[in-house]
Design an enzyme around this catalytic site. Structure first.
Site, mmCIF file in Angstrom:
data_model
loop_
_atom_site.group_PDB
_atom_site.id
_atom_site.type_symbol
_atom_site.label_atom_id
_atom_site.label_comp_id
_atom_site.label_asym_id
_atom_site.label_seq_id
_atom_site.Cartn_x
_atom_site.Cartn_y
_atom_site.Cartn_z
ATOM 1 N N THR A 1 0.829 -1.212 0.000
ATOM 2 C CA THR A 1 0.000 0.000 0.000
ATOM 3 C C THR A 1 0.856 1.251 0.000
ATOM 4 O O THR A 1 2.068 1.182 0.026
ATOM 5 C CB THR A 1 -0.764 0.099 1.318
ATOM 6 O OG1 THR A 1 0.199 0.231 2.360
ATOM 7 C CG2 THR A 1 -1.625 -1.088 1.593
ATOM 8 N N ARG B 1 -11.700 -9.262 -4.358
ATOM 9 C CA ARG B 1 -11.026 -9.438 -3.089
ATOM 10 C C ARG B 1 -10.786 -8.081 -2.427
ATOM 11 O O ARG B 1 -10.300 -7.138 -3.054
ATOM 12 C CB ARG B 1 -9.672 -10.143 -3.291
ATOM 13 C CG ARG B 1 -8.836 -10.307 -1.998
ATOM 14 C CD ARG B 1 -7.779 -9.239 -1.846
ATOM 15 N NE ARG B 1 -6.809 -9.488 -0.790
ATOM 16 C CZ ARG B 1 -5.864 -8.645 -0.426
ATOM 17 N NH1 ARG B 1 -5.738 -7.488 -1.026
ATOM 18 N NH2 ARG B 1 -5.022 -8.953 0.546
ATOM 19 N N ILE B 2 -11.138 -8.008 -1.162
ATOM 20 C CA ILE B 2 -10.901 -6.789 -0.389
ATOM 21 C C ILE B 2 -9.837 -7.103 0.650
ATOM 22 O O ILE B 2 -9.879 -8.152 1.305
ATOM 23 C CB ILE B 2 -12.213 -6.313 0.282
ATOM 24 C CG1 ILE B 2 -13.201 -5.847 -0.801
ATOM 25 C CG2 ILE B 2 -11.943 -5.198 1.288
ATOM 26 C CD1 ILE B 2 -14.550 -5.414 -0.266
ATOM 27 N N GLY B 3 -8.877 -6.217 0.820
ATOM 28 C CA GLY B 3 -7.801 -6.423 1.784
ATOM 29 C C GLY B 3 -8.018 -5.592 3.035
ATOM 30 O O GLY B 3 -9.127 -5.185 3.339
ATOM 31 N N ASP B 4 -6.934 -5.302 3.731
ATOM 32 C CA ASP B 4 -7.046 -4.578 5.001
ATOM 33 C C ASP B 4 -7.173 -3.079 4.818
ATOM 34 O O ASP B 4 -7.658 -2.378 5.710
ATOM 35 C CB ASP B 4 -5.822 -4.863 5.862
ATOM 36 C CG ASP B 4 -4.565 -4.313 5.222
ATOM 37 O OD1 ASP B 4 -4.172 -4.822 4.143
ATOM 38 O OD2 ASP B 4 -3.985 -3.366 5.763
ATOM 39 N N THR C 1 0.488 -1.716 6.442
ATOM 40 C CA THR C 1 0.710 -2.274 5.117
ATOM 41 C C THR C 1 1.223 -3.690 5.270
ATOM 42 O O THR C 1 1.735 -4.055 6.326
ATOM 43 C CB THR C 1 1.737 -1.412 4.352
ATOM 44 O OG1 THR C 1 2.136 -2.116 3.175
ATOM 45 C CG2 THR C 1 2.986 -1.141 5.172
ATOM 46 N N GLY C 2 1.091 -4.479 4.205
ATOM 47 C CA GLY C 2 1.597 -5.844 4.269
ATOM 48 C C GLY C 2 0.583 -6.811 3.714
ATOM 49 O O GLY C 2 -0.189 -6.475 2.829
ATOM 50 N N LYS C 3 0.564 -8.018 4.243
ATOM 51 C CA LYS C 3 -0.362 -9.026 3.748
ATOM 52 C C LYS C 3 -1.743 -8.764 4.352
ATOM 53 O O LYS C 3 -1.939 -8.930 5.551
ATOM 54 C CB LYS C 3 0.155 -10.412 4.109
ATOM 55 C CG LYS C 3 -0.645 -11.534 3.505
ATOM 56 C CD LYS C 3 0.245 -12.646 2.934
ATOM 57 C CE LYS C 3 -0.551 -13.620 2.078
ATOM 58 N NZ LYS C 3 -1.450 -14.507 2.843
#
Lengths: 326, 321
Positions: free
Chosen positions: B187, B215-218, B237-239
């Site tokens: 991000t 797909r929605i992330g964090d 940020t990250g997985k």
């Protein structure tokens, strides 16, 4: 303490003028779902399986705002969302923007178990549903006549409205509404559809799980996502507890309500009921919401600052209660 | 007390052998964004305005995984998401599934300010963008050659994995110079506090390379990728899946509030204890004007500055004394 515990809810923020027969209907459904969960817990089904099962039951019944009977979006369709979390390992799954999936909570579970992701939405989620072979139906299946009527009222809600479900007191309906200016999410309480259903469970091995499902806010903008599919807001579970929230989505999201209950237990050492009371009292500002929670010790608790919350809870030592009001 | 600002351009497996021509544009961007953010704070702009303008800058920069330069879904398309939060009021806005909006973070701000909702996604969000008259372009604008390559490599690696009977370890480092294993670069984000203690956070992304459509992330999840209250502002940020289940951004604030940890301690705790190694990084500022940047990945593009003159730009973990 110890042993299993379960709680279910059908939404917070209830019209105080809700006719008695509707209150009875709601209590009957909550009781039935509770008993379903209890019998599964007695057969040693795991918490994550029980919450899914119970929420499926709530989705299938058109009474509450989830699955069939979901509130309608502005264009008259249904856009459903749900999330599920397994406290044992904090795995989670969520879905939004569903319009043909019969049981959103089960799709959320499949996202958790069968996809590399935690949250799928709209056409991507529907594609995944097809791939997974879950039961799909036409959007009309979810739409009830009552909600079509409610949508119309919600659209008129900027002006004084009357609720046709509640027997009019002569022609004074306008003043009747003026006398009960209860609002949730900007809608008069008579038109507001308590958002969501949910279930939290701790099984006899102390594993917690939570699941929440909804059609969302009546007359919402298409594409609006509420708190129900958001991990930490509407749903949360960890090794200490499982939480499912309902009410004004904005307030629940800003307050990261479900996570908050777990955080004060984890970081401040509060017990379950204390944590629930703290969060409801201190974390909602001007928002209105309710929640149900279980702890790994077999406690169950609920809290709300709304007018009523459809709920039921039971513990292994025989306690059972189904209620709407304070 | 005093103002403070931190910027991140993604945490992931950034090898120390990264070629200069790949590293330099990103470092330069961090430096530039820090400068425009600091200038804005000095000009008394609100932290909410500051984080939005910095993130817009990063969205417009094709070297980062947000806006233009977003990684691609498995179908080769772009689906962007972002969120923004104002610490004082805890008002927030989020968007997902954008395909034509030039600056997702600005649309997130409009959701916060112009609708009764917090989060709009996919078609509904795109429709709202048009109603609001924000700048939209053909989706091809966001797609860069580098990302087409990245997608190709990841899809080939997955195909190769299926051909072998021996499972390939997920964290196996790739040796080829172009495959720099940065598919986790998550991000862009910015957090800021002014000298009155007003806090704000903003995060934006194209998501995970080769992600499933939808797909929605964090990043758009309040409490996961973004959080701000009256104690601190955090951008993670990250997985995505790991950041989400650990409610990273919220937890930093919760540890400060409920356990009395300092900003630095809280950030370190979350990064070290709540997410597996190699999965996350964050930047955060406190109401007192402190700043911290923490990561458990190989690297994270980042920069920060405080009113008392401290500033730092980095990629890899700094050597602490």
């Amino acid at each position: 303490m110890g042993g299993w515990a379960i709680a279910v809810h059908g939404g917070a923020g209830v019209d105080p003028n809700l006719p008695p027969h509707r209150q009875e209907e709601a209590k009957k459904l909550l009781t039935r779902c509770l008993n379903l969960g209890i019998s599964k817990l007695r057969s040693n089904l795991s918490a994550i399986d029980v919450v899914e099962l119970v929420v499926r039951e709530l989705e299938t019944d058109p009474l509450f705002n989830s699955g069939r009977g979901s509130a309608l979006a502005a264009n008259g369709t249904v856009e459903m969302e749900a999330s599920i979390m397994d406290g044992n390992g904090r795995r989670c799954g969520a879905v939004s923007g569903l319009n043909t999936v019969k049981n959103p909570v089960s799709l959320a579970r499949l996202v958790m178990d069968k996809s590399p992701h935690s949250y799928l939405a709209f056409s991507g989620a529907e594609d995944f549903a097809r791939q997974q072979g879950v039961e799909l139906v036409e959007n009309e299946y979810f739409i009830t006549e009552e909600n079509v009527g409610m949508l119309k009222l919600a659209k008129e809600a900027n002006t004084i409205v009357f609720d046709y479900r509640i027997p009019a007191v002569g022609s004074e309906t306008c003043s009747a509404v003026a006398e009960s200016p209860l609002q949730m999410n900007g809608l008069p309480i008579s038109v507001y559809a308590p958002e969501t259903v949910g279930c939290v469970v701790v099984d006899n091995q102390g594993r917690c799980a939570a699941a929440t499902s909804t059609g969302g806010l009546m007359n919402k903008m298409n594409g609006r996502i509420g708190d129900s599919p958001l991990i930490g807001a509407g749903t949360y579970a960890c090794n200490l507890c499982g939480v499912s929230c309902t009410g004004e989505g904005e307030a629940i999201i800003r307050g990261t309500l479900a996570r908050e209950v777990a955080a004060v237990m984890e970081y401040k050492g509060l017990g379950l009921q204390e944590a629930v009371d703290f969060v409801i009292k201190e974390r909602l500002d001007e928002g209105f919401a309710g929640l149900i929670a279980v702890s790994n010790k077999g406690d169950v608790a609920c809290g709300f600052n709304t007018t009523g919350m459809f709920r039921g809870c039971a513990t292994e030592d025989g306690f059972m209660e189904v209620n709407i009001w304070e | 007390m005093g103002w403070a600002i931190a910027v991140q351009g993604g945490a992931g497996d950034i090898p120390v052998t990264l070629a200069a021509e790949r590293r330099e544009p990103c470092e330069a961007a961090m430096r530039h964004c820090l400068k425009i953010g600091v200038d804005a704070l000095k000009a008394q702009k609100s932290p909410l305005d500051v984080v939005e303008l910095v993130v817009r800058e990063l969205e417009n920069n094709p070297h980062f995984n947000a806006g233009r330069g977003s990684v691609l879904t498995r179908e080769g398309t772009v689906e962007m998401e972002a969120s923004i939060m104002d610490g004082n009021t805890k008002r927030c806005g989020a968007v997902s599934g954008l395909t034509t909006v030039v600056n997702p973070i600005s649309l997130a701000r409009l959701v916060m300010e112009k609708t009764p909702h917090i989060y709009l996604a996919f078609d509904g969000a795109e429709r709202f963008a048009r109603e609001q008259g924000v700048e939209t372009v053909d989706s091809s604008h966001f797609i860069t050659q580098a990302n087409i390559e990245r997608l190709k490599q990841v899809q080939e690696a997955n195909r190769v994995q299926i051909d072998y009977t021996k499972p390939i370890q997920k964290d196996e480092k790739k040796e080829t110079p172009t495959a720099d294993g940065d598919s986790q670069i998550g991000t862009v984000g910015c957090v800021a506090v002014d000298s009155h203690g007003n806090l704000a956070s903003a995060t934006s992304t194209g998501g995970f390379v080769n992600k499933m459509v939808g797909r929605i992330g964090d990043t758009p999840i309040i409490g996961a990728g973004t959080y701000a209250n009256n104690l601190c502002a955090v951008s993670a940020t990250g997985k995505g899946e790991a950041v989400m289940r650990a409610t990273v951004a919220r937890d930093v604030a919760a540890l400060m509030e409920f356990k009395g940890l300092s900003l630095k301690e809280a950030a370190a705790y979350v990064i070290e204890e709540s997410v597996p190694r190699g999965n996350a990084g964050l930047v955060a500022v406190s109401a007192k004007g402190e700043v911290t940047m923490a990561l458990n990945t190989t690297g994270m593009y980042r920069a920060c500055a405080t009113e008392d003159g401290y500033s730092e730009i980095g990629i890899w973990p700094s050597v602490q004394n």
